[in-house]
Each structure stands twice: as C-alpha cells, then as structure tokens.
Design an enzyme around this catalytic site. Structure first.
Site: not given
Length: 401
Positions: A104, A200, A202, A353-354
């Site tokens: 992400s 949050y 996608n 972050t991802g």
C-alpha cells in the site's frame, strides 16, 4: 486507544499484523550490517539510536521474519542495516538493495499523480467520480468527490471475496481488472454519506487510478513511471502489471501456514509456503509497486520537498479530514496518501505502510526531512490482524530514543 498510540502503530503497520504463530528460530546465522552512521540533534528529534535500530532487526531470520532492510536518512544523519537470508532453503545472506513488494505504499504514488493532474487543471478535487467515470457507480450512489477518494472519506465499499488464506493461495495467480474489482465492490451499498467518516479501503485508490487513465488517455503504469519513477531517479522501481515475478535481486517472501497446507514445507517447528511469485492485479493502483529502500528514500525526500507535487497542491497530503473513523469515535488519521503520526516526545511525522504476503514495507518522515525512514521486512505473517511488533519497534527506534 488514544491518538498517540494509534498513530505510533500506524507508522509501523497501518493495522497490519501480529504474528500469532510462526516458525521457531530459523536455522540460519543472522547478519546485521550498519553501513554509515552519523549523529545530529534537531529540536524535539533525538539523535539516531543505532543500538535501538540494531536491536529492532536482531534475531532475523526468526519466527516473525526471514529478512529485513532498514534505511534511516535526512538532514540529521543516516544509518543502514540489513539482516536475514534471501532464501530459507539456501540460507544465502540477505544483501542491501534487494527489491520488494511495497504494497500500500503504492497509494502515495497514485495520490501524487492525481495531485499533479490537479495542478495541471485536468482534475478537480471537488469534481465527482460520476463526472469523470460516468456509469461506473450505481445510480443510487451519492456524488463522490475525487478528494474524498484520496483521503478515504468516500464511503465506497470493498468487494466481498473469501478472505481465508487457502483461497488466497489458490487464487494467487488470478488476474483482476480494475473494472472487475470496482464492479464487485459496488454490488454493495454505500457505507456512509461521503465526507462524514473515514474508512481506509483499496477501492478508493482503484477508482483514483481509473480516473488517471481516463483523464490522461494512458495507462496508470505509464503515468506513474513517467511522472515519478523516472524523474526522481528510482531506477530499481517498477510496476509489474500482469507479471507475477519480481525482476532482479530480491528476498523470498514466506507465509506461515497450518500443517498439511498445499505446497507447504516444514521449517523449524512451523510450515511455510513461498509467496514470492503472486499476482498484484488484485491491488493494482493500491498496492502493486516493486521498489527498494534506497529508491523509496529518494521518493520521500523529493515528495516532501515539493519536487513531485507542486507546493500548492501538496497540502492535502499533510491534512487529516475532521471526521471520525468508521465504527469508532476515534479521530481520522489518514491524509491524502499518508498518515499523520504523533509520536512520543512531541514528534510529528507522516508515513505509509504496506503489506503483501511475505512482505511488510513502510516509509515515514518528519515534514522538514530531518529524519526519514524506509524499511522492508519479509514477514512470515504480513497480513495478520493487529500490529506487527517487529515493524513497530523499527519505527519507534527510528524516531524516538
């Protein structure tokens, strides 16, 4: 949870992971190498704590991770450490500069391209999805502004798909198109009135990526590459499209699984599957970037300096909407593309972050760039719920005593 604790956790994982189970101490010799360390003091910012950083990546390979690379930079000094193994079977030591799936962190790039197009007068933040992509959303959906996509206040839902690990593993090479992903999402009702909550998801960045393609007439991958990767000099970064492989040198990523899981192999007291090769079309403009710590350090410095997005359009990246998180009374923490972080000692940073299976990544910086952080950790349970203790320790070591 108060805002400070939530923000500190957000830099490390953005609600990503806690390792509930993992391989016992992995049978390889850990390696930690600090490259360059200098020290400086800034108002409210402690010197680089080399001992804390080394401790944060010690014991790798271990139950929670098989490799890690951490890069600290900024105007007040630098530090670089790498540890672990490239492959748990060969036990070859990890080396600096390995490519990884940034997950992400990709959302920052998508947001930056949209803001560039705003600067060019080709997109308006108060323009609606219905104007730019007519017919994409159901007729009974309310108007959703582009700016609400970027700061996750749109109310758009997620697609409902099986979330168990076995399904994920079996479908890891499946190709998704953006149109299919969004269509599956909007089979569900709007979650809340746009602009009133933050959630949050996608879906927001998928739609933003589709708007980029519609407005420019070129692919999302082309726009990110020509507008950001090449100008910033991110030579080791790319968007893989349909490819399931990582080009060049990289560390393998593993997921801990139950005994008897398809294709798993025993390692220590646990079982792993290799998740290095996988399709990222299911995350596309939300999570398909492949990069290195050095490249992401270049990017965060260029972004915060106003060299990627003009200063006049950059402010949404440092602005948290005045709403609460969906389902809680906690204030929002996400900006457009980033997270605002209130850390111990009064330090304020912004980061992202991802996570992909086998890979946790993150970057963060103070706005004046006196301190930057980029990390890549090959976590063995990168998608678990909760907070990843390893990456939290890295983040706190980078910004606090």
């Amino acid at each position: 949870m108060n805002r400070t604790r939530l923000a500190a956790a957000a830099l490390a994982v953005a609600a990503l992971t806690t390792v509930a189970a993992g391989p016992a101490a992995l049978a390889a010799t850990p390696r930690t190498a600090a490259v360059t360390t200098t020290y400086g003091t800034a108002a409210g910012l402690p010197p680089i704590n080399e001992a804390a950083l080394k401790a944060a990546i010690a014991g790798i390979p271990g139950a929670d991770a098989t490799a890690a690379e951490v890069r600290i930079g900024g105007t007040k000094g630098s530090w670089h450490g790498v540890t672990g193994v490239t492959d748990v079977r060969t036990k070859r030591p990890a080396r600096e500069g390995a490519r990884f799936r940034a997950g992400s962190v990709t959302k920052i790039f998508t947001t930056a391209v949209v803001l560039q197009l705003v600067a060019e007068g080709r997109i308006k933040l108060d323009g609606t999805v219905q104007e730019y992509l007519p017919g994409l959303l159901p007729e009974d959906y309310p108007a959703i502004a582009v700016g609400q996509l970027l700061n996750h206040t749109s109310g758009l839902p997620s697609p409902k798909v099986p979330g168990d690990l076995e399904w994920v593993y079996k479908t890891r090479f499946q190709k998704w198109t953006p149109e299919k992903y969004v269509a599956r999402a909007v089979e569900n009702p709007i979650e809340f009135t746009p602009g009133t909550r933050q959630h949050y998801l996608n879906t927001n960045t998928f739609v933003a990526g589709m708007i980029i393609e519609k407005v420019t007439g070129r692919s999302y991958e082309h726009e990110v590459t020509t507008r950001i990767l090449r100008p910033v000099g991110m030579r080791d970064s790319y968007l893989p499209g349909d490819s399931v492989r990582i080009k060049g040198r990289h560390n393998h990523g593993y997921q801990v699984v139950p005994k008897g899981f398809p294709d798993s192999f025993a390692y220590g007291d646990a079982h792993l599957v290799d998740m290095t090769e996988t399709s990222v079309t299911s995350t596309w403009a939300s999570g398909d970037l492949i990069s290195t710590t050095a490249d992401l350090e270049k990017f965060v410095k260029a972004l915060f300096s106003g060299k990627v997005v003009p200063a006049a359009q950059l402010e949404p990246m440092f602005t948290v909407p005045d709403v609460t998180m969906l389902g809680t009374d906690e204030p929002a923490v996400y900006t457009s593309g980033l997270t605002r972080l209130e850390l111990p000692g009064g330090i304020v940073a912004y980061g992202k972050t991802g996570a992909r299976y086998g890979s946790s990544a993150g970057l963060g910086a103070t706005r004046d760039l006196s301190r930057t952080l980029v990390y890549s950790v090959n976590s063995t349970d990168a998608k678990a719920q909760g907070q990843n203790e390893r990456t939290l320790r890295i983040a706190l070591a980078a910004f606090a005593q």
